[in-house]
Write a protein that holds these residues in place. Sequence first.
Motif, PDB file in Angstrom:
ATOM      1  N   SER A 302       0.852  -1.190   0.000  1.00 53.43           N
ATOM      2  CA  SER A 302       0.000   0.000   0.000  1.00 53.43           C
ATOM      3  C   SER A 302       0.881   1.231   0.000  1.00 53.43           C
ATOM      4  O   SER A 302       1.931   1.258   0.646  1.00 53.43           O
ATOM      5  CB  SER A 302      -0.883   0.002   1.250  1.00 53.43           C
ATOM      6  OG  SER A 302      -1.329   1.319   1.543  1.00 53.43           O
ATOM      7  N   SER A 303       0.441   2.270  -0.705  1.00 51.49           N
ATOM      8  CA  SER A 303       1.262   3.490  -0.766  1.00 51.49           C
ATOM      9  C   SER A 303       1.223   4.258   0.549  1.00 51.49           C
ATOM     10  O   SER A 303       2.084   5.102   0.790  1.00 51.49           O
ATOM     11  CB  SER A 303       0.781   4.393  -1.906  1.00 51.49           C
ATOM     12  OG  SER A 303      -0.463   4.979  -1.610  1.00 51.49           O
ATOM     13  N   ASP A 304       0.211   4.019   1.393  1.00 48.89           N
ATOM     14  CA  ASP A 304       0.102   4.647   2.705  1.00 48.89           C
ATOM     15  C   ASP A 304       0.084   6.168   2.588  1.00 48.89           C
ATOM     16  O   ASP A 304      -0.962   6.757   2.375  1.00 48.89           O
ATOM     17  CB  ASP A 304       1.221   4.147   3.613  1.00 48.89           C
ATOM     18  CG  ASP A 304       0.930   4.368   5.092  1.00 48.89           C
ATOM     19  OD1 ASP A 304      -0.180   4.815   5.408  1.00 48.89           O
ATOM     20  OD2 ASP A 304       1.802   4.077   5.933  1.00 48.89           O
ATOM     21  N   TYR A 305       1.245   6.827   2.675  1.00 46.74           N
ATOM     22  CA  TYR A 305       1.253   8.292   2.677  1.00 46.74           C
ATOM     23  C   TYR A 305       1.982   8.905   1.472  1.00 46.74           C
ATOM     24  O   TYR A 305       2.104  10.131   1.389  1.00 46.74           O
ATOM     25  CB  TYR A 305       1.866   8.821   3.983  1.00 46.74           C
ATOM     26  CG  TYR A 305       3.245   8.271   4.305  1.00 46.74           C
ATOM     27  CD1 TYR A 305       4.391   8.926   3.895  1.00 46.74           C
ATOM     28  CD2 TYR A 305       3.390   7.105   5.048  1.00 46.74           C
ATOM     29  CE1 TYR A 305       5.646   8.434   4.196  1.00 46.74           C
ATOM     30  CE2 TYR A 305       4.638   6.599   5.353  1.00 46.74           C
ATOM     31  CZ  TYR A 305       5.772   7.274   4.933  1.00 46.74           C
ATOM     32  OH  TYR A 305       7.011   6.770   5.230  1.00 46.74           O
ATOM     33  N   VAL A 306       2.459   8.086   0.515  1.00 45.38           N
ATOM     34  CA  VAL A 306       3.116   8.591  -0.697  1.00 45.38           C
ATOM     35  C   VAL A 306       2.581   7.814  -1.898  1.00 45.38           C
ATOM     36  O   VAL A 306       3.028   6.691  -2.157  1.00 45.38           O
ATOM     37  CB  VAL A 306       4.653   8.444  -0.628  1.00 45.38           C
ATOM     38  CG1 VAL A 306       5.299   9.041  -1.884  1.00 45.38           C
ATOM     39  CG2 VAL A 306       5.218   9.116   0.613  1.00 45.38           C
ATOM     40  N   PRO A 307       1.632   8.354  -2.665  1.00 48.05           N
ATOM     41  CA  PRO A 307       1.041   7.586  -3.774  1.00 48.05           C
ATOM     42  C   PRO A 307       2.059   7.018  -4.751  1.00 48.05           C
ATOM     43  O   PRO A 307       1.928   5.883  -5.198  1.00 48.05           O
ATOM     44  CB  PRO A 307       0.110   8.611  -4.442  1.00 48.05           C
ATOM     45  CG  PRO A 307      -0.302   9.512  -3.320  1.00 48.05           C
ATOM     46  CD  PRO A 307       0.923   9.639  -2.460  1.00 48.05           C
ATOM     47  N   ALA A 308       3.096   7.795  -5.088  1.00 48.99           N
ATOM     48  CA  ALA A 308       4.071   7.338  -6.071  1.00 48.99           C
ATOM     49  C   ALA A 308       4.903   6.167  -5.574  1.00 48.99           C
ATOM     50  O   ALA A 308       5.570   5.486  -6.365  1.00 48.99           O
ATOM     51  CB  ALA A 308       4.991   8.491  -6.470  1.00 48.99           C
ATOM     52  N   SER A 309       4.867   5.895  -4.271  1.00 53.88           N
ATOM     53  CA  SER A 309       5.682   4.807  -3.725  1.00 53.88           C
ATOM     54  C   SER A 309       5.181   3.435  -4.154  1.00 53.88           C
ATOM     55  O   SER A 309       5.945   2.468  -4.143  1.00 53.88           O
ATOM     56  CB  SER A 309       5.705   4.882  -2.190  1.00 53.88           C
ATOM     57  OG  SER A 309       4.435   4.550  -1.642  1.00 53.88           O
ATOM     58  N   LEU A 310       3.913   3.342  -4.550  1.00 49.56           N
ATOM     59  CA  LEU A 310       3.341   2.028  -4.840  1.00 49.56           C
ATOM     60  C   LEU A 310       4.043   1.372  -6.029  1.00 49.56           C
ATOM     61  O   LEU A 310       4.505   0.237  -5.944  1.00 49.56           O
ATOM     62  CB  LEU A 310       1.845   2.170  -5.103  1.00 49.56           C
ATOM     63  CG  LEU A 310       1.008   0.892  -4.997  1.00 49.56           C
ATOM     64  CD1 LEU A 310       1.131   0.272  -3.614  1.00 49.56           C
ATOM     65  CD2 LEU A 310      -0.453   1.177  -5.319  1.00 49.56           C
TER      66      LEU A 310
END
Length: 380
Positions: A302-310
């Motif tokens: 899950s990206s949690d707090y940074v969308p681009a991390s996914l």
Amino acid sequence: MADRVEILENARLVLADRVVDGWLAIVDGRIAEHGAGRAPERGRDLRGDHLVPGLVELHTDHLESHYAPRPGVRWHPLGAVLAYDAQIAASGITTVFDSLRAGTDPDGSGLGSELDALAQAIADARAADLFRAEHRTHLRCEIPSADVIDTVRAFVRRHPVGLISLMDHTPGQRQFRDMAKYYQYAGRGGRPIEAIRAGTERKIRDGAALNARNRPILVALAREQGIPLASHDDTTLADVAQSRAEAVALAEFPTTREAAEASHAAGITVMMGAPNLIRGGSHSGNVAAHALAEAGLLSILSSDYVPASLLMAAFQLPERVPGIDLAAAIATVTANPARATSLDDRGRIAPGLRADLVRVRTAQGVPVVREVWRAGARVV
């Protein structure tokens, strides 16, 4: 009316079990067929870029930061929702469960009565066909909250909910069992230490009683409504035993390997944060995502707090854990979260499924989103 047909050629297709150089045909918003080698007729040349299924995001806290970008500041609800949607789609996410927090924290944080305004903005944008991604709701229920039950009951009467998570951020347990880490987290933004300590004492004093009262009510409500349950930050074997008894389907961010192993053994799907994987560890000092992946315990990112991390985490996972290839890594952000939420029409490149697709090019080891299709329509 003629069928809407588009062919994507010269792509590296990331299929469920392998990566192949080939092509894909879209007809009326669905994947019609795909194959290796040259396409049967000319189409859009993807120039050797990867083509992966649209990402499915189950837990992102990012919407609230668009609506409340500074302490005491509130943005226009519809404007916040649309800006968030644009960032989600640009990150390759075509299905997102918007995480909305229900329940006011003792220190006053949380959306409170503003939760409905934000949910209504989502509903308005959906009704007006303004979204790039498909939006569903993940209600994050802060159990040790005095108003969480009334808030959730009112919410489910007005809005559809696709997932409910049971969250308990009482200091001294679960995510914040390390009190030094808790004070570091609570002190972000320059809050006075006196105010933090006073709030912490209230949370610890009231947390157990509120949890004992609220958790069974929320579990029963989810069961009545047919809403899948997630348990947040399970830490001990007792936490997992409780989750199992409550028929929890998803273990969100277990904080210890012990809890992850017990969840996996109980058939509860384990999800970890993509930022945890990219950073090499948890910002709260909890178990590292790559350690669970190495042990075969990690199913969803899950990206949690940074969308681009996914997307970045999915492409980095084979480098961090050599036993996981790119197809399996991409499944942690596509097929696996889709399956966990019974979205059987997406998450894989296969004939008959929705043409939710992302064209990805890597630059200096970073995956870059070049184009995104949702149900065959280009949205980025």
